[in-house]
Write a protein that holds these residues in place. Structure first.
Motif, short mmCIF file in Angstrom:
data_model
loop_
_atom_site.label_atom_id
_atom_site.label_comp_id
_atom_site.label_asym_id
_atom_site.label_seq_id
_atom_site.Cartn_x
_atom_site.Cartn_y
_atom_site.Cartn_z
N GLU A 107 0.82 -1.22 0.00
CA GLU A 107 0.00 0.00 0.00
C GLU A 107 0.85 1.26 0.00
OE1 GLU A 107 -2.18 -3.41 1.41
OE2 GLU A 107 -0.31 -2.50 2.10
N GLU A 108 2.10 1.14 0.42
CA GLU A 108 2.96 2.32 0.49
C GLU A 108 4.01 2.34 -0.60
OE1 GLU A 108 4.67 2.75 4.32
OE2 GLU A 108 2.79 3.40 5.21
N SER A 156 1.83 2.55 -6.57
CA SER A 156 0.94 3.70 -6.78
C SER A 156 1.08 4.21 -8.20
CB SER A 156 1.30 4.84 -5.81
OG SER A 156 1.01 4.49 -4.49
N ARG A 157 2.34 4.32 -8.66
CA ARG A 157 2.58 4.83 -10.01
C ARG A 157 1.92 3.93 -11.06
NH1 ARG A 157 8.70 5.42 -11.93
NH2 ARG A 157 8.84 6.47 -9.95
N LEU A 158 1.92 2.63 -10.80
CA LEU A 158 1.33 1.68 -11.75
C LEU A 158 -0.18 1.59 -11.60
CD1 LEU A 158 4.02 -1.14 -11.46
CD2 LEU A 158 3.63 0.35 -13.42
N GLY A 159 -0.73 2.34 -10.64
CA GLY A 159 -2.17 2.33 -10.46
C GLY A 159 -2.70 1.06 -9.82
N LEU A 160 -1.84 0.35 -9.11
CA LEU A 160 -2.26 -0.90 -8.50
C LEU A 160 -2.87 -0.69 -7.12
CD1 LEU A 160 0.89 -3.04 -9.42
CD2 LEU A 160 -1.29 -2.89 -10.64
N VAL A 161 -2.63 0.51 -6.57
CA VAL A 161 -3.17 0.81 -5.25
C VAL A 161 -4.15 1.94 -5.40
CG1 VAL A 161 -2.62 1.52 -2.89
CG2 VAL A 161 -0.97 0.19 -4.20
N ASP A 162 -5.39 1.70 -5.06
CA ASP A 162 -6.33 2.81 -5.16
C ASP A 162 -6.29 3.60 -3.87
OD1 ASP A 162 -8.65 0.29 -4.80
OD2 ASP A 162 -8.40 1.82 -3.25
N GLU A 163 -6.69 4.84 -3.95
CA GLU A 163 -6.59 5.76 -2.82
C GLU A 163 -7.35 5.23 -1.63
OE1 GLU A 163 -4.47 8.16 -3.15
OE2 GLU A 163 -4.78 8.62 -1.06
N HIS A 164 -8.48 4.56 -1.87
CA HIS A 164 -9.31 4.04 -0.77
C HIS A 164 -8.53 2.99 0.01
CE1 HIS A 164 -12.73 2.60 1.52
NE2 HIS A 164 -12.46 1.37 1.11
N THR A 165 -7.87 2.08 -0.72
CA THR A 165 -7.10 1.03 -0.05
C THR A 165 -5.99 1.64 0.78
OG1 THR A 165 -7.50 -0.40 -1.94
CG2 THR A 165 -5.76 -1.07 -0.41
N ARG A 166 -5.31 2.63 0.18
CA ARG A 166 -4.19 3.26 0.86
C ARG A 166 -4.67 3.97 2.12
NH1 ARG A 166 0.92 5.66 -0.65
NH2 ARG A 166 1.20 7.53 0.53
N THR A 167 -5.76 4.70 1.98
CA THR A 167 -6.25 5.48 3.11
C THR A 167 -6.78 4.56 4.20
OG1 THR A 167 -6.85 7.19 1.55
CG2 THR A 167 -7.78 7.35 3.77
#
Lengths: 195, 301
Positions: free
Chosen positions: B61-62, B67-78
């Motif tokens: 998630e970090e 993130s750059r590859l778009g594999l982590v969506d903001e919701h998951t990260r948050t």
């Protein structure tokens, strides 16, 4: 086949079936690919790699792996991924050298990654060795772990490490030597136990 | 293993490390017998497997690449990172109060995917992030840690800008940056070892640290733009005069250059000075400047 089992065989199958997502692949491969890329940048650039450069190499390598698809894997998905990451790490390092020295009139050919079974096996073997060594780290004392983490796994010089801990360089060297010997003995013991 | 053989092995290990860092050639194992070569190569292989393996890969998630590859969506990260504040935990409450002092979302308190440990055995479970800072909060129970105890955290997570060492009651805290772990050179004194830590409540220690680095946008907006070119206009006249004089005294050979010299020599200095002033004051865009100069050339005899 060379006789070893691909630890990511199930993931490879899922990728072939289309049931594994890109995120699944990344989760499984990012750690080892990052280490391979960092190793390549380190050895090519002649200086401590910037993690942003390692990130760039990893990004390019992972996209290339996705683009190649599961069909190019000979026998080890992880071995192939690490091989690609290593080559892209070299490319990123060379690009940086080119930029710094403003060498625009020399064409540095990107090394084409033609996956071979030998390449995959070599990188897979190194990754397995790393996993076993990680497990063996618990057998070291705190000081031995510290010297391995700082000097061998990290980028600190042995002289800096010794100086910070208030010991002589020779004492630091002996600490490192004992730590590596203990790791080697642990590996040997594990191999003997498996046979 | 006898001492000379052990020393030889240590030398080869050091050569291997230097080689893997691009600082030297690969170790030379020629001249070793078969047994020695097997032992040495085994050791060198261990070094190769371990070299450069730190810092460890960040959590998915970090991971900035994920993130750059778009594999982590903001919701998951948050969702993964957001901290459900424990009202009974003085440290968390102190951090929440600190975050409330700044603009909304300027300071975020997140939970680390995996705790980080310092060399004294204390752990960091929380990280405070702002635009320019990432500060891990290490909580100690009894003995105050020393400044060098924070070193392992910076090795594990190079992106950390500082480490806050804090007691469980949040009454004793200090902030350590990577530079404070190193001896520093003071010209009047010489080399100084890392200084002793000063301790104060967490909100004060960490608050001061973030206040120094948090951008002061409101102050920037209130600044008046200085007219740094106000003296240029008064300086333009002698400069233009000097350039015109230089051109008038030149002796070009080509016909078109002679025409250009004559045109410049006949031009009114005040006209050119006026153009310089209007360009400086951004009253004459490039297209209009080109048009005016073209008209001047066409009107010239």
């Amino acid at each position: 086949m060379t006789g070893y089992d691909d630890p990511l065989a199930a993931l490879h199958s899922a990728w072939c079936d289309g049931t594994a997502s890109d995120a699944d692949l990344f989760r499984a491969l990012a750690g080892s690919m990052r280490r391979s890329a960092r190793r390549a940048v380190d050895i090519t650039l002649l200086e401590r790699p910037n993690e942003e450069d390692v990130d760039e190499a990893l990004t390019i390598a992972f996209l290339e792996l996705l683009r190649n698809g599961p069909g190019v894997v000979n026998q080890s998905l992880r071995g192939l991924a690490n091989k690609i990451a290593y080559r892209r790490g070299q490319d990123v390092a060379r690009k940086l050298i080119r930029q710094r020295e403003q060498i625009d009139n020399i064409r540095w050919e990107l090394e084409a990654v033609t996956p071979t079974a030998a390449d995959e096996e070599e990188h897979e073997r190194l990754e397995r060795l790393y996993e076993q060594l990680e497990e063996c780290m618990h057998e070291l004392t705190d000081a031995q772990q510290d010297v391995i983490n700082s000097v061998v796994r990290g980028q600190e010089s042995l002289s800096d490490w010794s100086s910070k801990r208030g010991v002589t360089y020779e004492a630091g060297r002996r600490m490192q030597s004992r730590a590596l010997t203990k790791l080697r003995d642990c590996l040997t013991a594990r191999r003997d136990a498996r046979q | 293993m006898d001492e000379s053989r052990e020393d030889r092995l240590d030398d080869l290990v050091e050569m291997q490390l230097r080689y893997l860092r691009g600082q030297g050639p690969p170790p030379d194992v020629r001249g070793l017998n078969e047994d020695e070569r097997a032992e040495v190569l085994g050791m060198l292989e261990i070094v190769e497997a371990l070299a450069g393996s730190l810092p460890a890969a960040p959590a998915f998630e970090e991971d900035p690449v994920a993130s750059r590859l778009g594999l982590v969506d903001e919701h998951t990260r948050t969702t993964h990172a957001e901290v459900a504040m424990d009202a009974d935990d003085p440290v968390q409450m102190s951090l929440r109060e600190l975050a409330a002092r700044f603009d909304e979302n300027a300071l975020r308190i997140e939970r680390l995917p995996e705790p980080l440990a310092d060399s004294a055995g204390n752990h960091a479970h929380l990280i405070c992030r702002s635009l320019a800072e990432a500060v891990a909060v290490v909580v100690f129970e009894t003995d105050r840690p020393a400044v060098e105890d924070a070193a392992p955290l910076f090795r594990q997570r190079p992106e950390l800008s500082a480490v806050a060492l804090c007691s469980t009651e949040a009454t004793q805290a200090t902030v350590v940056t990577p530079s404070e772990l190193e001896p520093c050179l003071v010209p009047s004194i010489g080399w100084c070892e890392p200084s002793d830590l000063s301790w104060e409540p967490l909100g004060i220690a960490l608050g001061r640290h973030f206040e120094r680095s948090m951008p002061q946008w409101d102050r920037v907006l209130r600044l008046t733009m200085p007219d740094t070119l106000s003296d240029v206009f008064s300086d333009a006249a002698p400069i233009v005069e000097a350039e015109l004089d230089k051109v008038a005294r030149s002796r070009p050979q080509l016909a078109h250059k002679k025409s250009a010299r004559d045109f410049v020599a006949r031009s009114e200095m005040s006209v050119i000075t006026d153009i310089v002033g209007r360009v400086r004051a951004r009253q004459l865009p490039a297209e209009e400047l080109t048009r005016e100069l073209a008209e001047m050339c066409e009107a010239a005899p």
